[in-house]
Design a protein around this motif. Structure first.
Motif, short mmCIF file in Angstrom:
data_model
loop_
_atom_site.label_atom_id
_atom_site.label_comp_id
_atom_site.label_asym_id
_atom_site.label_seq_id
_atom_site.Cartn_x
_atom_site.Cartn_y
_atom_site.Cartn_z
N ILE A 20 -14.42 19.68 64.74
CA ILE A 20 -15.52 19.04 63.85
C ILE A 20 -16.18 20.04 62.92
CG2 ILE A 20 -17.69 17.88 63.41
CD1 ILE A 20 -16.46 15.86 65.75
N PHE A 21 -16.93 21.12 63.73
CA PHE A 21 -17.62 22.00 62.97
C PHE A 21 -16.54 22.97 62.09
CE2 PHE A 21 -20.77 21.36 66.38
CZ PHE A 21 -21.82 21.27 65.36
N GLN A 22 -15.35 23.31 62.54
CA GLN A 22 -14.38 23.93 61.77
C GLN A 22 -13.94 23.12 60.50
OE1 GLN A 22 -13.29 27.07 62.54
NE2 GLN A 22 -11.82 27.18 60.68
N LEU A 23 -13.91 21.95 60.80
CA LEU A 23 -13.67 20.89 59.56
C LEU A 23 -14.96 20.99 58.69
CD1 LEU A 23 -11.79 17.72 61.01
CD2 LEU A 23 -10.81 19.30 59.27
N LEU A 24 -15.95 20.67 59.20
CA LEU A 24 -17.23 20.80 58.40
C LEU A 24 -17.36 22.13 57.57
CD1 LEU A 24 -19.79 18.87 60.41
CD2 LEU A 24 -18.57 18.04 58.17
N ARG A 25 -16.86 23.31 58.17
CA ARG A 25 -17.33 24.60 57.41
C ARG A 25 -16.20 24.71 56.41
NH1 ARG A 25 -16.12 29.83 60.91
NH2 ARG A 25 -14.32 28.90 61.20
N ASN A 26 -15.16 24.30 56.60
CA ASN A 26 -13.88 24.18 55.48
C ASN A 26 -14.10 23.34 54.51
OD1 ASN A 26 -13.07 26.41 56.99
ND2 ASN A 26 -11.42 25.20 58.23
N ARG A 58 -9.50 15.31 54.73
CA ARG A 58 -10.53 16.16 55.48
C ARG A 58 -11.56 15.02 55.87
NH1 ARG A 58 -11.23 21.82 52.59
NH2 ARG A 58 -9.33 22.73 53.14
N LEU A 59 -11.77 14.08 55.03
CA LEU A 59 -12.85 13.26 55.63
C LEU A 59 -12.20 12.21 56.65
CD1 LEU A 59 -15.62 12.00 55.08
CD2 LEU A 59 -14.69 10.57 53.27
N GLY A 60 -11.06 11.75 56.45
CA GLY A 60 -10.26 11.05 57.47
C GLY A 60 -10.21 11.75 58.88
N LYS A 61 -9.86 13.11 58.82
CA LYS A 61 -9.71 13.90 60.05
C LYS A 61 -11.02 13.94 60.74
CE LYS A 61 -5.93 16.93 58.82
NZ LYS A 61 -5.51 18.35 58.67
N GLN A 63 -13.50 11.94 60.36
CA GLN A 63 -13.82 10.53 60.98
C GLN A 63 -13.11 10.12 62.26
OE1 GLN A 63 -13.49 7.66 57.75
NE2 GLN A 63 -15.35 8.03 56.90
N GLU A 64 -11.74 10.61 62.40
CA GLU A 64 -10.93 10.57 63.46
C GLU A 64 -11.55 11.27 64.50
OE1 GLU A 64 -8.19 9.30 66.15
OE2 GLU A 64 -8.64 8.42 64.16
N HIS A 65 -11.74 12.44 64.46
CA HIS A 65 -12.35 13.22 65.50
C HIS A 65 -13.79 12.58 66.04
CE1 HIS A 65 -9.71 16.50 65.53
NE2 HIS A 65 -9.92 16.86 64.33
N LEU A 66 -14.51 12.01 65.06
CA LEU A 66 -15.75 11.44 65.72
C LEU A 66 -15.54 10.25 66.51
CD1 LEU A 66 -17.93 11.76 62.25
CD2 LEU A 66 -18.23 13.13 64.37
N ARG A 67 -14.58 9.51 66.02
CA ARG A 67 -14.16 8.32 66.92
C ARG A 67 -13.70 8.85 68.29
NH1 ARG A 67 -12.60 6.20 61.92
NH2 ARG A 67 -10.41 6.86 62.23
N THR A 68 -12.94 9.77 68.46
CA THR A 68 -12.31 10.47 69.60
C THR A 68 -13.46 10.91 70.37
OG1 THR A 68 -10.30 11.01 68.35
CG2 THR A 68 -10.85 11.94 70.42
N LEU A 69 -14.40 11.61 69.82
CA LEU A 69 -15.42 12.21 70.48
C LEU A 69 -16.51 11.13 71.16
CD1 LEU A 69 -16.65 15.05 70.86
CD2 LEU A 69 -18.25 14.47 69.09
N SER A 70 -16.57 10.04 70.17
CA SER A 70 -17.28 8.81 70.74
C SER A 70 -16.73 8.10 71.86
CB SER A 70 -17.40 7.72 69.81
OG SER A 70 -18.15 6.45 70.16
#
Length: 174
Positions: A46-52, A69-72, A74-81
């Motif tokens: 997630i931090f890598q995506l935000l940095r890029n 990138r926004l979709g990725k 959101q997917e990472h955030l759902r997975t994290l949840s």
């Protein structure tokens, strides 16, 4: 003869339920550890995506890339949840399994090898213990001796008074 599909399903469900009960705490802890590792990995992604990600600040802006990138993200955030919920379930199950156990101090769980300095310290501690015990015994003897001296003093005073009275009576007779 085959069993009806409904009976097979209920039998499989009972086996799965029994298997879920048989999961021991060590394997739950391993699952929890793997979940934590997954959480850390997803967080790093997630931090890598935000940095890029580029902010839309007037620079050439590609909406498709941004949406991807926004979709990725959101997917990472759902997975994290989901991973955090899984970790919570594992944590609760471990606490439930360990509810009746008494905690063991960590010092007892860690084996160590005694060295010469610890033996010297033990010897010094034993000598100190023996000296303090000897001192305590001497103090007890002194206390008893003082009590006996007090009793002897009282007896001597009584004898002195008795002799005084006897001498007084003899003096009166003569």
């Amino acid at each position: 003869m085959t069993t009806p599909p409904l009976a097979q399903f209920s039998g499989q469900q009972q086996q799965q339920t029994q298997a879920a009960r048989d999961v021991n705490t060590a394997s739950l802890c391993r699952i929890g550890q793997e979940t934590v590792q997954d959480i850390v990995l997803r967080t790093m992604e997630i931090f890598q995506l935000l940095r890029n990600m580029q902010l839309p600040n007037g620079v050439t802006y590609h909406p498709n890339t941004h949406q991807d990138r926004l979709g990725k993200l959101q997917e990472h955030l759902r997975t994290l949840s989901v991973l955090f919920r899984k970790l919570r379930l594992v944590y609760d199950k471990c606490n439930e399994n360990c509810a009746g156990l008494e905690p063991i101090p960590s010092e007892q769980l860690i084996p160590y090898v005694e060295d010469d300095s610890s033996k010297l310290e033990d010897r010094m501690a034993n000598q100190l213990r023996a000296a303090s015990e000897e001192r305590r015994e001497v103090l007890e003897v002194n206390k008893k001796l003082k009590q006996k001296n007090q009793q002897l003093k009282m007896i001597m005073d009584q004898l002195r008074n008795l002799i005084w009275e006897i001498n007084s009576m003899l003096a009166v007779r003569s």
